[in-house]
Design a protein around this motif. Structure first.
Motif, PDB file in Angstrom:
ATOM      1  N   THR A 103       0.474  -1.338  -0.266  1.00 19.98           N
ATOM      2  CA  THR A 103       0.280  -0.105   0.346  1.00 19.98           C
ATOM      3  C   THR A 103       0.976   1.177   0.115  1.00 19.98           C
ATOM      4  OG1 THR A 103       0.049   0.313   2.376  1.00 19.98           O
ATOM      5  CG2 THR A 103      -1.594  -1.496   0.810  1.00 19.98           C
ATOM      6  N   GLN A 104       0.333   2.460  -0.694  1.00 22.21           N
ATOM      7  CA  GLN A 104       0.616   4.133  -0.144  1.00 22.21           C
ATOM      8  C   GLN A 104       1.530   3.863   1.402  1.00 22.21           C
ATOM      9  OE1 GLN A 104       2.149   5.509  -3.375  1.00 22.21           O
ATOM     10  NE2 GLN A 104       0.555   3.650  -4.453  1.00 22.21           N
ATOM     11  N   LEU A 105       0.538   4.036   1.490  1.00 23.18           N
ATOM     12  CA  LEU A 105       0.796   4.324   3.029  1.00 23.18           C
ATOM     13  C   LEU A 105       1.873   2.817   3.344  1.00 23.18           C
ATOM     14  CD1 LEU A 105      -0.374   5.323   5.796  1.00 23.18           C
ATOM     15  CD2 LEU A 105      -1.851   4.205   6.132  1.00 23.18           C
ATOM     16  N   ALA A 106       1.997   2.076   3.699  1.00 21.41           N
ATOM     17  CA  ALA A 106       3.210   0.815   4.364  1.00 21.41           C
ATOM     18  C   ALA A 106       4.110   1.752   3.254  1.00 21.41           C
ATOM     19  CB  ALA A 106       3.065  -0.832   3.648  1.00 21.41           C
ATOM     20  N   SER A 107       3.746   2.162   2.230  1.00 23.04           N
ATOM     21  CA  SER A 107       6.098   2.619   1.636  1.00 23.04           C
ATOM     22  C   SER A 107       5.856   3.428   2.604  1.00 23.04           C
ATOM     23  CB  SER A 107       5.103   2.645   0.070  1.00 23.04           C
ATOM     24  OG  SER A 107       5.310   1.695  -0.752  1.00 23.04           O
ATOM     25  N   ALA A 108       5.373   4.612   2.455  1.00 18.94           N
ATOM     26  CA  ALA A 108       5.310   6.573   2.971  1.00 18.94           C
ATOM     27  C   ALA A 108       6.464   6.096   4.333  1.00 18.94           C
ATOM     28  CB  ALA A 108       3.823   6.844   2.317  1.00 18.94           C
ATOM     29  N   LYS A 109       5.314   4.735   5.241  1.00 19.28           N
ATOM     30  CA  LYS A 109       5.759   5.147   6.576  1.00 19.28           C
ATOM     31  C   LYS A 109       7.399   4.547   6.332  1.00 19.28           C
ATOM     32  CE  LYS A 109       1.656   3.329   8.974  1.00 19.28           C
ATOM     33  NZ  LYS A 109       0.518   2.101   9.576  1.00 19.28           N
TER      34      LYS A 109
ATOM     35  N   THR B 177     -17.832  -5.880  13.788  1.00 20.45           N
ATOM     36  CA  THR B 177     -17.145  -6.517  14.065  1.00 20.45           C
ATOM     37  C   THR B 177     -16.011  -7.111  13.151  1.00 20.45           C
ATOM     38  OG1 THR B 177     -18.822  -7.705  13.579  1.00 20.45           O
ATOM     39  CG2 THR B 177     -19.750  -6.807  16.314  1.00 20.45           C
ATOM     40  N   HIS B 178     -16.581  -7.584  12.055  1.00 21.54           N
ATOM     41  CA  HIS B 178     -15.510  -8.053  11.336  1.00 21.54           C
ATOM     42  C   HIS B 178     -14.547  -6.755  10.658  1.00 21.54           C
ATOM     43  CE1 HIS B 178     -16.973 -11.814  11.412  1.00 21.54           C
ATOM     44  NE2 HIS B 178     -18.252 -11.450  11.532  1.00 21.54           N
ATOM     45  N   PHE B 179     -14.286  -6.102  10.817  1.00 18.76           N
ATOM     46  CA  PHE B 179     -13.142  -4.972  10.697  1.00 18.76           C
ATOM     47  C   PHE B 179     -11.580  -4.914  10.234  1.00 18.76           C
ATOM     48  CE2 PHE B 179     -11.476  -0.386  10.267  1.00 18.76           C
ATOM     49  CZ  PHE B 179     -11.975   0.040   9.698  1.00 18.76           C
ATOM     50  N   SER B 180     -10.936  -5.743  11.258  1.00 21.23           N
ATOM     51  CA  SER B 180     -10.666  -5.819  10.997  1.00 21.23           C
ATOM     52  C   SER B 180      -9.972  -6.946   9.843  1.00 21.23           C
ATOM     53  CB  SER B 180      -9.297  -7.019  11.806  1.00 21.23           C
ATOM     54  OG  SER B 180      -9.425  -6.000  13.574  1.00 21.23           O
ATOM     55  N   GLU B 181     -11.144  -8.062   9.068  1.00 21.96           N
ATOM     56  CA  GLU B 181     -10.800  -9.148   8.283  1.00 21.96           C
ATOM     57  C   GLU B 181     -10.574  -8.109   7.388  1.00 21.96           C
ATOM     58  OE1 GLU B 181     -13.626 -11.474  10.533  1.00 21.96           O
ATOM     59  OE2 GLU B 181     -13.327 -12.944   8.807  1.00 21.96           O
ATOM     60  N   LEU B 182     -11.998  -7.492   7.065  1.00 25.62           N
ATOM     61  CA  LEU B 182     -11.684  -6.229   6.165  1.00 25.62           C
ATOM     62  C   LEU B 182     -10.967  -5.609   5.984  1.00 25.62           C
ATOM     63  CD1 LEU B 182     -13.962  -5.815   4.080  1.00 25.62           C
ATOM     64  CD2 LEU B 182     -15.044  -4.079   5.831  1.00 25.62           C
ATOM     65  N   CYS B 183      -9.851  -4.887   6.486  1.00 24.68           N
ATOM     66  CA  CYS B 183      -8.671  -4.539   6.474  1.00 24.68           C
ATOM     67  C   CYS B 183      -8.015  -5.079   5.635  1.00 24.68           C
ATOM     68  CB  CYS B 183      -8.074  -4.077   8.046  1.00 24.68           C
ATOM     69  SG  CYS B 183      -9.246  -2.513   8.750  1.00 24.68           S
ATOM     70  N   GLU B 184      -7.537  -6.254   5.963  1.00 20.02           N
ATOM     71  CA  GLU B 184      -6.981  -6.746   5.636  1.00 20.02           C
ATOM     72  C   GLU B 184      -6.709  -7.907   4.119  1.00 20.02           C
ATOM     73  OE1 GLU B 184      -3.482  -9.057   6.332  1.00 20.02           O
ATOM     74  OE2 GLU B 184      -3.999  -6.880   7.519  1.00 20.02           O
ATOM     75  N   ILE B 185      -8.685  -7.765   3.790  1.00 20.26           N
ATOM     76  CA  ILE B 185      -8.732  -7.384   1.969  1.00 20.26           C
ATOM     77  C   ILE B 185      -8.596  -5.940   1.669  1.00 20.26           C
ATOM     78  CG2 ILE B 185     -10.940  -7.638   0.226  1.00 20.26           C
ATOM     79  CD1 ILE B 185     -11.951  -9.469   2.824  1.00 20.26           C
ATOM     80  N   LEU B 186      -8.774  -5.090   2.030  1.00 22.73           N
ATOM     81  CA  LEU B 186      -8.480  -3.772   1.196  1.00 22.73           C
ATOM     82  C   LEU B 186      -6.769  -3.732   1.072  1.00 22.73           C
ATOM     83  CD1 LEU B 186     -11.660  -3.642   1.649  1.00 22.73           C
ATOM     84  CD2 LEU B 186     -11.087  -1.435   2.380  1.00 22.73           C
ATOM     85  N   ARG B 187      -6.065  -3.967   2.350  1.00 14.45           N
ATOM     86  CA  ARG B 187      -4.706  -4.431   2.331  1.00 14.45           C
ATOM     87  C   ARG B 187      -3.683  -4.714   0.996  1.00 14.45           C
ATOM     88  NH1 ARG B 187      -0.044  -6.049   3.024  1.00 14.45           N
ATOM     89  NH2 ARG B 187      -1.469  -8.421   3.255  1.00 14.45           N
ATOM     90  N   ARG B 188      -4.213  -5.992   0.640  1.00 15.83           N
ATOM     91  CA  ARG B 188      -4.502  -6.150  -0.516  1.00 15.83           C
ATOM     92  C   ARG B 188      -4.821  -5.925  -1.506  1.00 15.83           C
ATOM     93  NH1 ARG B 188      -6.649 -10.993   1.948  1.00 15.83           N
ATOM     94  NH2 ARG B 188      -7.769 -11.653   0.661  1.00 15.83           N
TER      95      ARG B 188
END
Lengths: 542, 542
Positions: free
Chosen positions: A80-86, A279-290
């Motif tokens: 992700t752009q965020l991971a790269s930027a970090k 309740t499933h927000f973290s799983e959703l994050c993992e999908i979007l991150r990919r």
């Protein structure tokens, strides 16, 4: 090209042509070049893609070329752009954005790293030209399109997308709720040079026959994956509509006006369970991150009337969106926060301050807000007033509202009116914020106006076609394009003319400073009169 | 009736009828009564005069009845409203205004006495229905009309006046510069129920063949007297354009853009003398006092572009307007101050603060301001944004700008668009200022919207015709007027509907407080689902 796509508008905008600015590493950033009659030119930010490039060949069945093919190749570790930027990395997308905004690539990287800006670029949408949303950059405008069960077709929606970006929409949301949601979105994505946003819950609901109680995390998740695979760049997720917030809306004048918000409220009530989006927000994050899909955390409890503005339900949800922002960022997923709605002017700034405080300055993305409820048919204006105000206070992207708001689906003309109105609001805010490049265009246009360069004035306008048509309505003849007057005051009543006379007189007599002018005027005033100091005036007012 | 006047629009506005509120001493104040389908009605401030009264007989050759005939009879000693107010007297005009605004007559008197509000009523314009301009009252809107040497006729201008007040213009300025200025004005005055403003220098200039150097105090004075005799209620006088300020404009991007300002600048340069408007200001006060004509001190050096906003020339003139305000008040003449122009949003509030400080809080009357220069063809919007902002900060009356600004003379459609846009800006400001009556109409309309009372929603709109036309564009059939959905989302996607379901469910189960709802929901959620908690959603955004 098949006849069904005939209506897509191509060709350069009147008075300008497509050009490119070369950046580092072979990056070529499109701009729109306005040629002026004095031999100079004025370049403006360009969202319109290849459709306004006279050299481009458009084939809607084949889609646009994959501009960003291979760009992600060198950052497999930080997708992700965020991971790269970090990690301190400047991606090709950041370099592209920096050229486009006229700023340093380091600024882009730093703003993305701290979450104060996002670059919505799904790895599966290589056709898109990267852009950035954040308060340190130019204020952006989103246009909503999409068919409903009642009206419109795939072809119409693709045409609206191309039409919206022609007039300056920076992103487009496909809010289709009718038949053929997948196919409509596919056609839009493959032909869109701007980021595309969606609200996945709409499609999920279609899959269960419009009964929200039948929704489930699994069905929603699969829908999100389907859309990520297609290349959607950002998604509205109403994960802040919690079970305990639903009763807070019961005493409202207009209850819940967000579609997504009401779907989730109905689900929570039907199951008496906490929202599966929460309740499933973290799983959703993992999908979007990919896929590097950006969250647009939806304000499902936004106020639908002046009466309900800034109430407990709205603010409770906003605080929850802040909690979700921190979770998403921990997963290296980019986040925007959606905002109201209907808000009187005196309560607008508070929205920005609370959003910045509670959501750690994630880019704010607001619908309007409408500053009064009493003008259906003119809600592009009621909301344009609020949009300018909220953008001045720090909103990064404005979701347009068209004249049809509350009354019907926007047609092509409504889309254009909505986009132009919001380009005005965004630009007015950029001026007020002191954006370093914003005032150049105002100055160029005003100078053209002052010098009676009518064609340049039209070309520098947000909408050259309308400006010229209005002028020609009263003075259609060709000589009027170079005339030193307009129809409002006629040739003998133009203040621009007398001002030029005053200025010419001052320069001819060496009166180039205030002191010199004051000293010299006594002596020279007789001459001015003798030379026929005749007034002919302008423009407006008194 | 002669055919030349056929185009004047009469008849009640869709969904409403003329009514009157009885005040003290036989005063009858016109209002517009909107009948709602639930048997209630909603009354709104009404500027439209007898033209929307189905019982009135309109004869443009005879003019309107002299509503205020005899009202001045009991105050021969204090002919102006300001003199009466200073003496502690409440005039019939003040009583009328108090009923109209829904406030105490003492408030009206006190605000007039301190110069913070004006009631523009020439004793020779008895046809007018008194109104007040001041920041403690509803924000007012002025519409400019007037022909030029290039285009339009007397009949068209009378029609524009009637059309402008139909949609809510509180005053009308006749800015005619072409032939037959006197005749056009006479026809407008005799048929106008709202105050009429003018800029006498335009007519004076016509009298000297458009050569400003040929102007003189005597000629100007006679023109002012001619207009006072006819009944003009307020006059723009650019008496703050001093000789020494003219050089301050030489380095501006757009010089002097005010017609009156450039005429006076040219006169000062040609004669190298101080403006006769300034040197004869006290004599002018004595003339206006005799008729109770209100000064609208013009900002001849207002900025014509973002670049020139709040510059030395503009502010120097504003300070001089303050000096003139004090002179006028000493003569018991009412005063307004005109304001810019083109101003970026971040510089708007400063204009109000300086005006209040330097001009002793005389009512501010601003043109827009336009918040960017780059959108000719949409300057009603660029300026509507600024107008809302400046009115929120304290401007008492807004001079409209139409879509034709900078491009041509407004036609009938442009006049309506300009007026509606400015009614929006004025109302948004009244809401933001917390005006005690403003939000009632928003609440009434939003409630109608929420309850799917489509006809009521149209009738409560600023423009019922457009609201209904937009709705009918996609759903023209009669049943759609009572349908519980609209074309945007269709019957199965309406959030208003689900909210109503949530509310009905809560009430049916005694869940009338937040605590009760929270406690009861666990138990009841099963029922909600069994009863078919189906979502159908709305309206806009996501």
């Amino acid at each position: 090209m098949s006849t069904s796509f005939e209506q897509v508008t191509t060709g350069a905008i009147h008075g300008s042509s497509k050009a490119h600015v070369d950046g580092p590493d072979g990056i070529r950033v499109p701009i729109r070049r306005i040629a002026l009659s004095n031999g100079e030119h004025h370049d403006v930010y360009d969202t319109s893609g290849p459709y306004t490039d006279d050299d481009a060949r458009i084939d809607l069945r084949a889609g646009l070329p994959a501009l960003r093919a291979g760009w992600a190749g060198d950052r497999r570790e930080h997708v992700t752009q965020l991971a790269s930027a970090k990690a301190g990395e400047i991606t090709p997308e950041m370099r592209f954005v920096a050229v486009r905004e006229g700023c340093a690539a380091e600024l882009v990287r730093d703003e993305v790293a701290r979450g104060r800006a996002v670059i919505p670029v799904n790895v599966n949408h290589p056709e898109s030209e990267p852009m950035i949303i954040g308060k340190r950059f130019l204020t952006k405008v989103n246009a909503n399109i999409g068919n409903s069960a009642v009206t419109s077709s795939v072809e119409e929606e693709v045409d609206k997308m191309v039409w919206a970006i022609r007039w300056g929409a920076d992103t487009v949301m496909d809010l289709s709720t009718g038949r053929n949601i997948h196919g409509t979105r596919e056609r839009i994505l493959r032909n869109s040079p701007v980021p595309i946003g969606t609200v996945p819950i709409y499609q999920a609901l279609e899959k269960v026959g419009s009964d929200p109680a039948e929704l489930s995390w699994e069905l929603y998740r699969d829908t999100v994956i389907e859309q990520c695979e297609q290349g959607v760049d950002y998604m509205t997720v109403h994960a802040g509509v919690l079970l305990r917030y639903v009763p807070l809306t019961a005493k409202r004048l207009t209850g819940i006006v967000s579609r997504g918000g009401s779907i989730m409220a109905a689900w929570c009530l039907a199951h008496h369970a906490e929202s599966f989006l929460y309740t499933h927000f973290s799983e959703l994050c993992e999908i979007l991150r990919r896929y590097d899909v950006t969250f647009s955390l939806g304000d499902g409890l936004r106020p639908g009337s002046i009466s309900d503005a800034n109430d407990t339900a709205q603010l409770a949800e906003l605080e929850t969106l802040g909690e979700l922002t921190r979770i998403a960022r921990a997963h290296d997923v980019q986040v925007m926060i959606e905002g109201p709605g209907h808000v009187p002017m005196d309560k607008i700034v508070e929205n920005v301050r609370l959003e910045e405080q509670w959501c750690d300055e994630a880019p704010f993305y607001t619908l309007g807000p409408l500053t009064t409820d009493i003008a259906p048919g003119y809600d592009h204006i009621t909301s344009g007033i609020g949009a300018a105000r909220i953008a001045e206070a720090g909103t990064a992207m404005l979701c347009y509202v068209t004249p049809k708001e509350h009354l019907g689906l926007p047609n092509r003309d409504d889309v254009k009116t909505g986009v132009i109105t919001y380009k005005i609001a965004a630009h007015a805010a950029d001026l007020a914020k002191g954006h370093p490049h914003a005032q150049k265009r105002d100055d160029a246009l005003s100078q053209a106006r002052f010098e009676f360069r009518w064609r340049d004035q039209f070309a520098l306008s947000l909408d050259p076609d309308t400006a010229q048509a209005f002028h020609d309505e009263t003075l259609p003849a060709e000589p009027a394009k170079t005339a030193h007057f307009c129809s409002m005051c006629g040739p003998r009543f133009c203040s621009m003319k007398i001002t030029q006379d005053v200025r010419d007189y001052a320069e001819a007599n060496g009166l180039t400073s205030v002191e010199a002018i004051e000293a010299g005027m006594a002596e020279k005033s007789g001459e001015f009169r003798d030379e026929g100091g005749r007034v002919d005036l302008p423009i407006s007012g008194s």
